[in-house]
Design a protein around this motif. Structure first.
Motif, PDB file in Angstrom:
ATOM      1  N   GLN A 192       1.034  -1.134  -0.173  1.00  0.00           N
ATOM      2  CA  GLN A 192      -0.112  -0.015  -0.429  1.00  0.00           C
ATOM      3  C   GLN A 192       1.324   1.039  -0.081  1.00  0.00           C
ATOM      4  OE1 GLN A 192      -0.786  -1.274   4.064  1.00  0.00           O
ATOM      5  NE2 GLN A 192      -1.800   0.350   4.776  1.00  0.00           N
ATOM      6  N   PRO A 193       0.410   2.445  -0.808  1.00  0.00           N
ATOM      7  CA  PRO A 193       1.156   3.348  -0.621  1.00  0.00           C
ATOM      8  C   PRO A 193       0.974   4.281   0.849  1.00  0.00           C
ATOM      9  CG  PRO A 193      -0.705   4.124  -1.433  1.00  0.00           C
ATOM     10  CD  PRO A 193      -1.160   1.990  -1.745  1.00  0.00           C
ATOM     11  N   ALA A 194       2.401   4.809   1.184  1.00  0.00           N
ATOM     12  CA  ALA A 194       2.478   5.643   2.355  1.00  0.00           C
ATOM     13  C   ALA A 194       1.079   7.072   2.590  1.00  0.00           C
ATOM     14  CB  ALA A 194       3.925   5.424   2.812  1.00  0.00           C
ATOM     15  N   ILE A 195       1.108   7.018   3.160  1.00  0.00           N
ATOM     16  CA  ILE A 195       0.228   8.310   3.885  1.00  0.00           C
ATOM     17  C   ILE A 195       1.107   9.120   4.823  1.00  0.00           C
ATOM     18  CG2 ILE A 195      -1.822   9.463   4.031  1.00  0.00           C
ATOM     19  CD1 ILE A 195      -2.794   7.409   2.281  1.00  0.00           C
ATOM     20  N   SER A 196       1.600  10.238   4.752  1.00  0.00           N
ATOM     21  CA  SER A 196       2.319  11.362   5.525  1.00  0.00           C
ATOM     22  C   SER A 196       2.317  12.648   5.843  1.00  0.00           C
ATOM     23  CB  SER A 196       3.538  10.694   5.751  1.00  0.00           C
ATOM     24  OG  SER A 196       4.470  11.627   5.043  1.00  0.00           O
ATOM     25  N   SER A 197       1.544  13.412   6.416  1.00  0.00           N
ATOM     26  CA  SER A 197       1.604  14.572   6.335  1.00  0.00           C
ATOM     27  C   SER A 197       2.758  15.050   7.564  1.00  0.00           C
ATOM     28  CB  SER A 197       0.263  14.855   6.157  1.00  0.00           C
ATOM     29  OG  SER A 197       0.132  14.247   7.607  1.00  0.00           O
ATOM     30  N   HIS A 198       2.554  16.892   7.092  1.00  0.00           N
ATOM     31  CA  HIS A 198       3.230  17.178   8.429  1.00  0.00           C
ATOM     32  C   HIS A 198       2.851  18.284   8.642  1.00  0.00           C
ATOM     33  CE1 HIS A 198       5.505  20.086   5.838  1.00  0.00           C
ATOM     34  NE2 HIS A 198       5.810  19.338   4.779  1.00  0.00           N
ATOM     35  N   HIS A 199       2.955  18.533   9.735  1.00  0.00           N
ATOM     36  CA  HIS A 199       2.125  20.041  10.363  1.00  0.00           C
ATOM     37  C   HIS A 199       3.143  21.785   9.773  1.00  0.00           C
ATOM     38  CE1 HIS A 199       5.759  19.692  12.762  1.00  0.00           C
ATOM     39  NE2 HIS A 199       6.187  21.202  12.477  1.00  0.00           N
ATOM     40  N   GLU A 200       2.545  22.120   9.117  1.00  0.00           N
ATOM     41  CA  GLU A 200       2.897  23.340   8.991  1.00  0.00           C
ATOM     42  C   GLU A 200       4.238  24.545   9.222  1.00  0.00           C
ATOM     43  OE1 GLU A 200       1.159  27.866   7.588  1.00  0.00           O
ATOM     44  OE2 GLU A 200      -0.027  26.402   8.624  1.00  0.00           O
ATOM     45  N   LEU A 201       5.073  24.301   8.589  1.00  0.00           N
ATOM     46  CA  LEU A 201       6.509  24.839   9.577  1.00  0.00           C
ATOM     47  C   LEU A 201       6.576  25.850   9.374  1.00  0.00           C
ATOM     48  CD1 LEU A 201       8.381  22.230   7.382  1.00  0.00           C
ATOM     49  CD2 LEU A 201       8.264  21.831   9.768  1.00  0.00           C
ATOM     50  N   TYR A 202       6.256  26.747  10.077  1.00  0.00           N
ATOM     51  CA  TYR A 202       7.272  28.523  10.378  1.00  0.00           C
ATOM     52  C   TYR A 202       8.073  28.868  10.233  1.00  0.00           C
ATOM     53  CZ  TYR A 202       1.961  28.077  12.593  1.00  0.00           C
ATOM     54  OH  TYR A 202       1.032  27.640  12.235  1.00  0.00           O
ATOM     55  N   PRO A 203       8.175  30.056   9.884  1.00  0.00           N
ATOM     56  CA  PRO A 203       9.791  30.252   9.413  1.00  0.00           C
ATOM     57  C   PRO A 203      10.446  30.157  11.050  1.00  0.00           C
ATOM     58  CG  PRO A 203       8.103  32.123   8.980  1.00  0.00           C
ATOM     59  CD  PRO A 203       7.425  31.551   9.805  1.00  0.00           C
ATOM     60  N   LEU A 204      12.085  29.570  10.457  1.00  0.00           N
ATOM     61  CA  LEU A 204      12.031  29.487  11.971  1.00  0.00           C
ATOM     62  C   LEU A 204      12.693  30.881  12.564  1.00  0.00           C
ATOM     63  CD1 LEU A 204      14.935  26.711  11.138  1.00  0.00           C
ATOM     64  CD2 LEU A 204      13.021  26.704  12.981  1.00  0.00           C
ATOM     65  N   THR A 205      12.903  30.778  13.856  1.00  0.00           N
ATOM     66  CA  THR A 205      13.665  31.430  14.677  1.00  0.00           C
ATOM     67  C   THR A 205      14.161  30.617  15.572  1.00  0.00           C
ATOM     68  OG1 THR A 205      11.730  31.531  16.095  1.00  0.00           O
ATOM     69  CG2 THR A 205      11.557  33.723  14.649  1.00  0.00           C
ATOM     70  N   LYS A 206      15.335  31.489  16.173  1.00  0.00           N
ATOM     71  CA  LYS A 206      16.154  30.342  16.961  1.00  0.00           C
ATOM     72  C   LYS A 206      15.627  30.034  18.216  1.00  0.00           C
ATOM     73  CE  LYS A 206      20.720  32.141  17.540  1.00  0.00           C
ATOM     74  NZ  LYS A 206      21.514  33.000  17.649  1.00  0.00           N
ATOM     75  N   SER A 207      15.451  29.416  19.019  1.00  0.00           N
ATOM     76  CA  SER A 207      14.829  27.952  19.997  1.00  0.00           C
ATOM     77  C   SER A 207      15.584  28.173  21.137  1.00  0.00           C
ATOM     78  CB  SER A 207      13.815  27.937  20.056  1.00  0.00           C
ATOM     79  OG  SER A 207      14.024  26.230  20.979  1.00  0.00           O
ATOM     80  N   ASP A 208      15.297  28.619  22.574  1.00  0.00           N
ATOM     81  CA  ASP A 208      17.098  28.647  23.564  1.00  0.00           C
ATOM     82  C   ASP A 208      17.016  27.741  24.023  1.00  0.00           C
ATOM     83  OD1 ASP A 208      17.335  31.300  24.039  1.00  0.00           O
ATOM     84  OD2 ASP A 208      15.716  31.728  25.504  1.00  0.00           O
ATOM     85  N   PHE A 209      15.657  26.163  24.020  1.00  0.00           N
ATOM     86  CA  PHE A 209      15.803  24.909  23.983  1.00  0.00           C
ATOM     87  C   PHE A 209      16.997  24.344  23.258  1.00  0.00           C
ATOM     88  CE2 PHE A 209      10.650  25.857  25.860  1.00  0.00           C
ATOM     89  CZ  PHE A 209      11.706  25.423  27.202  1.00  0.00           C
TER      90      PHE A 209
END
Ligand SMILES: [Zn+2]
Length: 470
Positions: free
Chosen positions: A56-73
């Protein structure tokens, strides 16, 4: 004599200039287009084994990727991925010797990885892929996402098997160490989406472990796969400033190369790498993810390691600083994809009090404290700098001081540090160390010995001689 010397010197010079010209040409061509990629080393007739198409074909999706900003974590996370942590895994792996699939060393290495994942507090399992032989397995550890509405799973993976002749430091100890260091560090955090840390076997015979793994997860939403295979070799500074990312050039959903390139830019000061997009490659475990239709990229060193699949694929022939920076890039990419949100482990503890100077043989008390972000109870572990530690002591209420006493039996300078964990096993960083100097040593003559000597004064010179030798 002098003439011969000059002739020799010019020959060397000509040789050197040829070498450098050739190597520059190789580099230029690899920046522009696809280049040769590694291949499994034990293929029959040099070809990947043929598998039937996925049912069967895999079905995948990902959340919306926002422009990156540096994260302290993410900064704190990748700063902890240093040579010490990385080598702690790589050295253990290489010490098993060649980890040929079906050999005892390979099974032992798999068990070692399994036990390490368990100790990190991750949900861990062996994925046995050969029905006839339970000693052959992949190892998978899961960090469950905190967002219950998300079914997205991000995978970081590498293969722990080797060809029969090679200790496999770079191929692929380098990738497995990156996966283990990532697991160790991320296990102290929460992520919104689920992360899986997977190490495969059967790669060198033709990507078997990963093939059976993809068959098993085909109906899940595998949103992105970061495959790491050979990231620790560089011959010079220029090599060590690039990393190649092989990508699925036929997949219209190919978005991960751009994402990891942006990560390299955003966290440049901690990573110091430029991503060079490579062409397609059938040479490692991302391949079956591609075949199934999942999004995956494959990280590899810029200058291909000529020691691979040989006894010379050793740690000594690697560039560990380069391997660490590659691992940081991959870890930052993973953390940003899965969206790291919250530190689960206690904050890095601080040593509050305790003498920085004293005498060996005398007892001293040290105090430290920290808090847990969730207010969990806290355990402390003191490292006394003399190869002994306190063992985990506690529980303490978050924020309450932990006092512990120590007597050093030998004179010397000791670096004391302390770390904390919460009652779910999330471990903090080590504290900044406190240096304790114990230069004097008067303690060998303690009260019971003095009493004994008063009763046997003739033994005193002998004992004195003995003590002077200590
Ligand atoms: Zn490999």
């Amino acid at each position: 004599m002098k003439k011969i010397f000059i002739v020799l010197l010019s020959l060397i010079f000509i040789g050197a200039s040829f070498t450098s010209v050739t190597s520059i040409e190789i580099k230029t061509s690899s920046i522009i287009g696809p280049r040769e990629s590694p291949m499994p080393g034990d293929l029959k007739d040099g070809k990947l084994p043929e598998f039937p198409p996925f049912p069967q074909p895999a079905i995948s999706s990902h959340h919306e990727l926002y422009p990156l900003t540096k994260s302290d974590f993410v900064v704190t996370l990748i700063e902890q991925l240093d040579e010490e942590l990385y080598l702690s895994y790589l050295e253990e792996l290489v010490a098993f010797g060649p980890r040929y699939t079906y050999s005892k060393a390979c099974t032992d290495a798999g068990n070692y990885i399994y036990n390490e994942f368990i100790e990190m507090g991750l949900e861990t399992r062996k994925h046995e892929w050969n029905d006839e032989d339970p000693t052959v397995f992949n190892v998978e550890a899961t960090l469950l996402g905190s967002n219950e509405e998300s079914d997205e799973i991000y995978i970081i993976c590498a293969h722990y098997d080797t060809v029969s002749e090679s200790p496999g430091a770079d191929d692929d100890g380098s990738g497995v160490a990156a996966v283990m260091a990532a697991a160790k560090l991320m296990s102290s955090y929460s992520t919104e989406h689920t992360v899986r840390f997977v190490t495969f076997s059967g790669e060198e015979q033709g990507l078997f472990g990963s093939r059976y793994y993809v068959e098993e997860v085909i109906s899940k939403n595998i949103a992105g796969v970061l495959n790491v295979d050979m990231i620790g070799f560089a011959e010079d500074e220029e090599d060590a400033s690039y990393v190649i990312v092989y990508r699925d050039t036929e997949n219209p959903l190919e978005w991960m190369t751009e994402f990891t390139t942006n990560i390299a830019g955003e966290y440049q000061e901690y990573i110091e790498l430029e991503v060079v997009p490579g062409g397609s490659s059938g040479g490692s475990d991302h391949w079956h993810f591609w075949q199934a239709g999942f999004s995956a990229i494959f990280y590899a060193e810029y200058n291909f390691n000529y020691n691979y699949h040989s006894p010379d694929d050793t740690i000594e022939n690697m560039d560990i600083d380069y391997a660490v920076r590659n691992s940081r890039l991959i870890l930052a990419t993973l953390a940003e994809l899965a969206i790291i949100t919250e530190l689960q482990a206690p904050i890095k503890p601080i040593i509050l009090s305790g003498p920085a100077e004293g005498k060996s043989g005398k007892e001293y008390t040290y105090a430290a404290s920290t808090t847990d972000p969730q207010g969990d109870q806290i355990y402390y572990l003191w490292d006394w700098g003399d190869d002994t530690d306190s063992g985990w002591i506690g529980p303490y209420i978050s924020g309450v001081e932990c006092e512990e006493s120590k007597t050093w039996s030998n004179r010397g300078d000791y670096l004391i540090k302390v770390k904390a964990k919460d009652d779910e096993g999330h471990e903090s960083e080590w504290s900044d160390p406190l240096s304790a100097s114990m230069p004097k040593n008067k303690s060998y003559i303690n009260r019971p010995i003095l009493n004994f000597l008063q009763q046997h004064p003739n033994l005193f010179p002998i004992l004195q001689q003995l003590l002077l030798k200590l």
